[in-house]
Design an enzyme around this catalytic site. Structure first.
Site, PDB file in Angstrom:
ATOM      1  N   ARG A  50       9.231   3.335  10.572  1.00  0.00           N
ATOM      2  CA  ARG A  50       9.031   4.313   9.480  1.00  0.00           C
ATOM      3  C   ARG A  50       9.428   5.684  10.001  1.00  0.00           C
ATOM      4  O   ARG A  50       9.073   6.051  11.122  1.00  0.00           O
ATOM      5  CB  ARG A  50       7.571   4.326   9.039  1.00  0.00           C
ATOM      6  CG  ARG A  50       7.260   5.496   8.128  1.00  0.00           C
ATOM      7  CD  ARG A  50       5.911   5.384   7.487  1.00  0.00           C
ATOM      8  NE  ARG A  50       5.896   4.323   6.492  1.00  0.00           N
ATOM      9  CZ  ARG A  50       4.871   4.088   5.671  1.00  0.00           C
ATOM     10  NH1 ARG A  50       3.789   4.842   5.743  1.00  0.00           N
ATOM     11  NH2 ARG A  50       4.926   3.118   4.791  1.00  0.00           N
TER      12      ARG A  50
ATOM     13  N   ARG B  61      -1.696   0.884   5.670  1.00  0.00           N
ATOM     14  CA  ARG B  61      -1.404  -0.490   5.262  1.00  0.00           C
ATOM     15  C   ARG B  61      -0.134  -1.062   5.870  1.00  0.00           C
ATOM     16  O   ARG B  61      -0.111  -2.193   6.344  1.00  0.00           O
ATOM     17  CB  ARG B  61      -1.256  -0.585   3.735  1.00  0.00           C
ATOM     18  CG  ARG B  61      -2.518  -0.906   3.003  1.00  0.00           C
ATOM     19  CD  ARG B  61      -2.445  -0.322   1.627  1.00  0.00           C
ATOM     20  NE  ARG B  61      -2.336   1.121   1.746  1.00  0.00           N
ATOM     21  CZ  ARG B  61      -3.386   1.932   1.857  1.00  0.00           C
ATOM     22  NH1 ARG B  61      -4.589   1.452   1.792  1.00  0.00           N
ATOM     23  NH2 ARG B  61      -3.227   3.236   2.027  1.00  0.00           N
ATOM     24  N   THR B  62       0.943  -0.296   5.819  1.00  0.00           N
ATOM     25  CA  THR B  62       2.220  -0.873   6.231  1.00  0.00           C
ATOM     26  C   THR B  62       2.169  -1.250   7.716  1.00  0.00           C
ATOM     27  O   THR B  62       2.501  -2.373   8.095  1.00  0.00           O
ATOM     28  CB  THR B  62       3.376   0.101   5.930  1.00  0.00           C
ATOM     29  OG1 THR B  62       3.329   0.432   4.553  1.00  0.00           O
ATOM     30  CG2 THR B  62       4.724  -0.528   6.250  1.00  0.00           C
TER      31      THR B  62
HETATM   32  C1  NCD Z   1       3.643   4.279   0.265  1.00  0.00           C
HETATM   33  C2  NCD Z   1       4.647   4.949   1.160  1.00  0.00           C
HETATM   34  O1  NCD Z   1       4.412   5.125   2.361  1.00  0.00           O
HETATM   35  O2  NCD Z   1       5.710   5.278   0.638  1.00  0.00           O
HETATM   36  N1  NCD Z   1       2.572   3.752   0.987  1.00  0.00           N
HETATM   37  C3  NCD Z   1       2.695   2.467   1.447  1.00  0.00           C
HETATM   38  O3  NCD Z   1       3.416   2.190   2.354  1.00  0.00           O
HETATM   39  N2  NCD Z   1       2.020   1.517   0.793  1.00  0.00           N
HETATM   40  C4  NCD Z   1       3.201   5.118  -0.875  1.00  0.00           C
HETATM   41  C5  NCD Z   1       2.672   6.481  -0.606  1.00  0.00           C
HETATM   42  O4  NCD Z   1       2.541   6.921   0.536  1.00  0.00           O
HETATM   43  O5  NCD Z   1       2.359   7.141  -1.592  1.00  0.00           O
END
Ligand code: NCD
Length: 304
Positions: free
Chosen positions: A101, A51-52
């Site tokens: 990330r 998603r991100t």
């Molecule tokens: C989250 C993350 O990456 O911290 N996911 C996200 O970006 N929506 C939550 C997760 O991975 O559990």
């Protein structure tokens, strides 16, 4: 030049402006379709994401911009031992803004300190995840019409869950918020967060039993047990199914309680809950795209 490392990098007023912009983008898509013509977003993802990363890319493409990047450390020069600092110097030559990330806490901050373009923390280890928080806040603001006067329960892996840490920090600034932290002993909210709450006299309690707590909540934020942050698999296996939200448990919740989850969901919410109108975790995804469009425009200082 501004970066986004944590939700507190924006004031409450600036967040309001950002959410107003996201609302306007949602209502007037055509108006923003060329706002980022000629601009490039780099997505530098050293950790898995669906998603991100895709919502950042979709956001930039929807603004008329273009995207480049890598989706794993293996496919970048990190595999050859290049530092984040050196990578961002390179990316700064190719793009106008970067979402990063990284499994190490603070890596996007190191990148920001060496960068010639705005850097957005898209999740750094078990630390913070500010753009998920923007997504969560926009979802709550849209569906509840406010960001104050809530009892919010956080359930699951509160120790390693970066989305939890960021959302708690963000909500601490709104009036009359009460936190209920629901976790096994091993996955309690970090002590530094508890200290911050105590210092600011913000009410919170820590409990283990979800069923006993659910009836008091306006919002329930479920989380996945963060397998990749565990030191040994045995502990993960023991804790992974500690909480499973089911239809039966939802019967004990208020008729207007919202269930949020940053996703991915593993086992912690039974699929039978998905059809409950209070389950809004797939709605969050849509808001995530609009709020990232608003964020890109804000950091690039583009006015439409
Ligand atoms: C989250 C993350 O990456 O911290 N996911 C996200 O970006 N929506 C939550 C997760 O991975 O559990």
């Amino acid at each position: 030049m501004r970066h986004l490392m944590k939700p507190l990098d924006f004031s409450v007023e600036e967040l309001e402006q950002l959410f107003d912009l996201a609302d306007d983008i949602q209502k007037n898509r055509a108006k923003y379709a060329h706002a980022c013509d000629g601009k490039i977003l780099a997505t530098c993802f050293y950790e898995p994401s669906t998603r991100t990363r895709l919502s950042f890319e979709s956001a930039m493409l929807s603004l008329g911009g273009q995207v480049l990047g890598f989706a794993s450390a293996d496919s970048s020069s990190a595999a050859k031992g290049e530092s984040v600092a050196d990578t961002i110097r390179t990316v700064s030559c190719f793009a106008d803004i970067c979402a990063m990330r990284h499994p190490k806490e603070g890596a996007p901050m190191v990148a920001a300190s060496k960068s010639r373009i705005p850097v957005i923390n898209a999740g750094d280890g078990g630390h913070e995840h500010p753009t998920q928080t923007l997504t969560d806040l926009l979802t709550i603001r849209t569906l509840k019409g406010r960001l104050n006067n809530f009892t919010i329960g956080f359930c699951g892996d509160l120790k390693f869950g970066r989305t939890v840490h960021s959302l708690v920090h963000a909500l601490m600034r709104y009036d009359n918020i009460r936190f209920v932290f629901i976790s096994p002993e091993e996955l309690r909210i970090p002590s530094y967060v508890r200290e911050e709450l105590k210092d600011q006299n913000i009410p919170f309690e820590e409990v283990i039993d979800l069923e006993a707590a659910i009836g008091d909540l306006d919002l329930l934020y479920m989380t996945r047990v963060q397998r990749e942050r565990f030191f040994n698999e045995e502990d993960y296996v023991r804790l992974k199914d500690f909480y499973i939200l089911t239809k039966a448990k939802m019967k004990k919740a208020r008729p207007d309680m919202l269930v949020l989850h940053p996703l991915p969901r593993v086992n912690e919410i039974s699929v039978e809950v998905d059809d409950d109108p209070r389950a809004v975790y797939f709605d969050q995804v849509q808001y995530g795209r609009y709020v990232r469009m608003a964020l890109i425009l804000t950091l690039l200082e583009i006015q439409v």
